[in-house]
Design a protein around this motif. Structure first.
Motif, PDB file in Angstrom:
ATOM      1  N   ILE A  39       0.834  -1.201   0.000  1.00 28.89           N
ATOM      2  CA  ILE A  39       0.000   0.000   0.000  1.00 28.89           C
ATOM      3  C   ILE A  39       0.869   1.251   0.000  1.00 28.89           C
ATOM      4  CG2 ILE A  39      -1.438   1.316   1.620  1.00 28.89           C
ATOM      5  CD1 ILE A  39      -3.099  -0.624   0.057  1.00 28.89           C
ATOM      6  N   ARG A  44       0.239   7.384  -0.180  1.00 28.76           N
ATOM      7  CA  ARG A  44      -0.818   8.263  -0.674  1.00 28.76           C
ATOM      8  C   ARG A  44      -2.201   7.698  -0.324  1.00 28.76           C
ATOM      9  NH1 ARG A  44       0.465   8.592  -6.139  1.00 28.76           N
ATOM     10  NH2 ARG A  44       2.056  10.179  -5.871  1.00 28.76           N
ATOM     11  N   TYR A  45      -2.331   6.359  -0.412  1.00 34.52           N
ATOM     12  CA  TYR A  45      -3.601   5.731  -0.052  1.00 34.52           C
ATOM     13  C   TYR A  45      -3.927   6.003   1.412  1.00 34.52           C
ATOM     14  CZ  TYR A  45      -7.148   2.114   0.666  1.00 34.52           C
ATOM     15  OH  TYR A  45      -8.303   1.449   0.978  1.00 34.52           O
ATOM     16  N   HIS A  48     -10.304   0.178  -4.969  1.00 39.66           N
ATOM     17  CA  HIS A  48      -8.929   0.646  -5.183  1.00 39.66           C
ATOM     18  C   HIS A  48      -8.561   0.341  -6.631  1.00 39.66           C
ATOM     19  CE1 HIS A  48      -4.733   1.343  -4.832  1.00 39.66           C
ATOM     20  NE2 HIS A  48      -4.757   1.517  -3.529  1.00 39.66           N
ATOM     21  N   ASP A  63      -4.931   9.590   1.968  1.00 38.66           N
ATOM     22  CA  ASP A  63      -6.314   9.831   1.529  1.00 38.66           C
ATOM     23  C   ASP A  63      -7.318   9.315   2.542  1.00 38.66           C
ATOM     24  OD1 ASP A  63      -5.275  10.909  -0.689  1.00 38.66           O
ATOM     25  OD2 ASP A  63      -5.750   9.232  -2.041  1.00 38.66           O
ATOM     26  N   LYS A  64      -7.039   8.130   3.074  1.00 39.10           N
ATOM     27  CA  LYS A  64      -8.002   7.535   3.998  1.00 39.10           C
ATOM     28  C   LYS A  64      -8.012   8.269   5.344  1.00 39.10           C
ATOM     29  CE  LYS A  64      -9.024   5.182   0.750  1.00 39.10           C
ATOM     30  NZ  LYS A  64     -10.143   5.663  -0.065  1.00 39.10           N
ATOM     31  N   GLY A  94     -12.115   1.388   1.412  1.00 35.57           N
ATOM     32  CA  GLY A  94     -11.388   1.878   0.236  1.00 35.57           C
ATOM     33  C   GLY A  94     -10.864   0.755  -0.640  1.00 35.57           C
TER      34      GLY A  94
END
Ligand SMILES: Nc1ncnc2c1ncn2[C@@H]1O[C@H](COP(=O)(O)OP(=O)(O)OP(=O)(O)O)[C@@H](O)[C@H]1O
Ligand SMILES: [Mg+2]
Length: 686
Positions: free
Chosen positions: A457, A460-461, A495, A464-465, A491
């Protein structure tokens, strides 16, 4: 009555003399070629090329050494982002950053890497763009410092179209390039003799096409008198690198493949001027404003370089190999710049079997930029964005930590060594000790996991979360770990980069691992808060010591409540010792050690403090927790019927969570409820 007006002149003098204005004057410096030459002999660093300047720029911020699993590493402060107060700091990946610096070093020494495209390669969101941005910011700021300054020149020749008095070198050329080649080499040799730089300075190549034309015209006019041309017509000025002003920094991002145009890289005809000069091969009628042109003396960055049209890719390789580009209608034009490209892993893989890639690979220095795999570093990545100042909500303790933990778990490869869990591996990498594992073992673990950090992961993910968890619960004043874990899980469904169901399943399972670990963390935290009652611990401690003393000296002990003398309470002592696994057969030793220690202190006139004995301290805490757990009746929180007395006790613990462990009222209440439910579950099991 009006006060007397201040003396405006002295005010203006003071402003004129202020450091800022003095610096402004420095930065605006203009002078003759002679002045410049004098300056260069005083400070040869002025004529460094782009690679040398970037290398020195990085070093100029300083560095420190540290050891990680028996390996000596260097941390360059430059990557801590000295420009925006650390907001773009890079954490972890020190080894790769060392490779990057060593690339610049060998390029500065001209060992060959100055002829390569520097390619940052890694999974999406691994800080490639951030690194490029730092290099650009770094060079901008360095060019404004005395130690990093550089210069360019212009011609005192009237521009017949615009009417300007000076025509500046359109590619911001180094003024020493005005000197004809052979003479220049002699000059550079002399400068090198004077210089104490570790590498040799070089000023190579021809002037830009426009400057060459003006030089030739003027030489004709002055019958070949070079000195007269330079003295009468050349003006040298300080060059300030600036991405915004398109000076010394170029950036190219391919849009769609059909729509790529060479003029964006090497410049274009100026139609207004063509009308005046008549021919399109007149350099006066050309704008040298392609990305390669403007980046001269600095850095050109190619975003998603592998999306570049094939023809351009060859141009790019040529540009790095030969240090020259070819603007339309003009001969090869020399450039001095760092060529930096980045590409993410999927794009690179897609092209791997492509024949072109062979040529590409051969002419690039590829540096892998993986994800960080150290938990504490990962936490720092998110903390720099989600600070108190930026977030208008309280973020409960451990919220960011558990997201970071999950991110790292997705990046790690399962340890081949039997018995070691992925979570334990994470802890090892994070510098925690796991019984039976040495630093050498950790190095082996790292060595066997080739793909570690190149998968998983992206930060950036997670970023965002975390944002989602902040905005998606408008009524809540607090973000807690559950909200975030929820977002992380939701999410995954859509994805765009994870299409494999297996991978999604694995990531969900890892979220389960994190959830479980959070239970442990939560329990521990409440435990600590409950037993953080120092008075109670001190009481418990002195009670324990009284009994131990009586036991070791075969005496009786006075009961604190009844005043009666009684045998030392074996059950009481064991209930503490068992907490830290002191076995029945070791208990005598343990007790004797403590008494010896207390005795030694007493001889020095000192009294015993349980805090100096970590094991005993922990044992007392656990015992106190056990005693109080029932009296605090935390589990009654679950049934919602809490009597006044219990509530008062719980409130004390809650206040401790707030005062000492960074909770607010909401998050402390959440935590206590959560832990109560865990205990309730445990009670049922029992
Ligand atoms: N090791 C790291 N240290 C600090 N921040 C990091 C690190 N890795 C990623 N980040 C953060 O993750 C975000 C994404 O980084 P960036 O945009 O530089 O990635 P990228 O490699 O260019 O991604 P892409 O391949 O999608 O272009 C940024 O906010 C960056 O600060
Ligand atoms: Mg990027």
């Amino acid at each position: 009555m009006a006060k007397r007006a201040p003396d405006i002149n002295s005010i203006l003098d003071a402003i004129e003399d202020s450091p800022e204005v003095r610096e402004y004057r420095e930065l605006q410096w203009e002078g003759s070629f002679n002045d410049y030459l004098k300056m260069v002999f005083d400070d040869p660093r002025i004529v460094r090329n782009a690679h040398q300047r970037v290398y020195d720029m990085i070093l100029s911020h300083g560095s420190s050494e540290f050891t990680q699993f028996k390996e000596r590493l260097v941390r360059y402060k430059f990557f801590g982002d000295p420009f925006t107060g650390g907001h773009e700091a890079i954490f972890g990946i020190e080894k790769q950053l060392m490779q990057l610096v060593s690339h610049f070093k060998s390029a500065a020494f001209q060992f060959g890497t100055e002829k390569r495209v520097l390619l940052l390669h890694g999974p999406v969101g691994s800080a490639k763009s951030t690194i490029a941005r730092l290099l650009k910011r770094g060079l901008e700021s360095y060019s404004r410092k005395e130690e990093g300054r550089l210069y360019t020149f212009g011609w005192r020749v009237k521009d017949e179209v615009t009417g300007a008095d000076i025509i500046w070198s359109p590619m911001n050329e180094e003024p020493l390039k005005l000197v004809p080649k052979e003479a220049r080499q002699k000059l550079i040799d002399q400068i090198n003799e004077k210089s104490d730089l570790p590498y040799k300075l070089r000023v190579e190549g021809e002037l830009d096409p426009l400057s060459r034309k003006i030089m030739n015209d003027l030489l004709a006019k002055y019958e070949g008198n070079w000195r007269e041309v330079v003295e009468k017509h050349v003006v040298v000025k300080r060059l300030l690198i600036s991405e915004k002003d398109r000076v010394g920094i170029g950036t190219f991002q391919p849009k769609d493949e059909k729509n790529q145009d060479a003029t964006e890289l090497t410049g274009d005809v100026n139609y207004r001027k063509i009308a005046f000069y008549g021919v399109d091969s007149d350099p006066r009628a050309f704008n040298f404003d392609g990305e390669f042109n403007v980046a001269n003396r600095g850095i050109v960055e190619f975003i998603e370089v592998l999306k570049l049209d094939v023809a351009f890719l060859y141009d790019l390789l040529g540009a790095s190999q030969e240090h020259s580009i070819k603007p339309k209608k003009f001969p090869q034009t020399d450039i001095d710049e760092v060529i930096l490209g980045h590409t993410n892993e999927p794009e690179y893989k897609r092209l791997q079997s492509n024949e072109l890639m062979e040529a590409f690979r051969d002419r690039t220095v590829k540096i892998d930029i993986p994800y960080n795999t150290v938990l504490d570093n990962e936490i720092k990545i998110y903390e720099k964005d989600f600070t108190k100042a930026r977030v208008n909500k309280h973020i409960a303790p451990h919220t960011i930590e558990i997201a970071a933990m999950w991110a790292i778990l997705t990046r790690l490869e399962d340890p081949k060594r039997g018995g070691l869990t992925l979570l334990q591996k994470l802890k090892l990498y994070n510098g925690k000790s796991v019984p039976g594992m040495t630093e050498d073992n950790i190095r082996e673990l790292r060595a066997e996991a080739k793909n570690e950090g190149l998968q998983g992961i992206s930060p950036r993910y997670i970023q965002d979360k975390i944002s989602n968890a902040i905005v998606n619960y408008p009524a809540a004043d607090t973000v807690n770990p559950f909200m975030l874990m929820n977002e992380l899980e939701q999410g995954l469904k859509h994805h765009s980069l994870i299409t494999s169901e297996d991978v999604k399943k694995r990531y969900r399972e890892l979220l389960g691992v994190v959830r479980q670990e959070y239970e442990e963390i939560a329990k521990n935290e409440v435990q600590r808060a409950i037993s953080a009652d120092e008075e109670a611990i001190a009481r418990l401690c002195s009670n324990y010591i009284d009994h131990v003393k009586a036991y070791t000296q075969r005496e009786r002990v006075r009961n604190k409540y009844t005043g009666e003398m009684q045998e030392p309470d074996e059950r009481f002592m064991r209930s503490i010792e068992e907490k830290i696994d002191v076995s029945e057969s070791r208990k005598d030793d343990f007790r004797r050690e403590i008494m010896n220690y207390i005795g030694a202190l007493a001889l020095e006139g000192k009294t015993f403090d349980y805090k100096t004995n970590e094991r005993l301290h922990r044992a007392l805490e656990l015992k106190l927790f056990e005693d109080q757990k029932d009296s605090i009746k935390l589990t009654s929180l679950v049934s919602n019927v809490v009597d006044k007395e219990t509530q008062a006790k719980i409130d004390v613990v809650k206040q401790r969570l707030i005062d000492r462990y960074g909770y607010n009222d909401t998050s402390a209440t959440d935590l206590l409820n959560f832990v109560a439910s865990i205990f309730a579950r445990g009670d049922i099991k029992e």
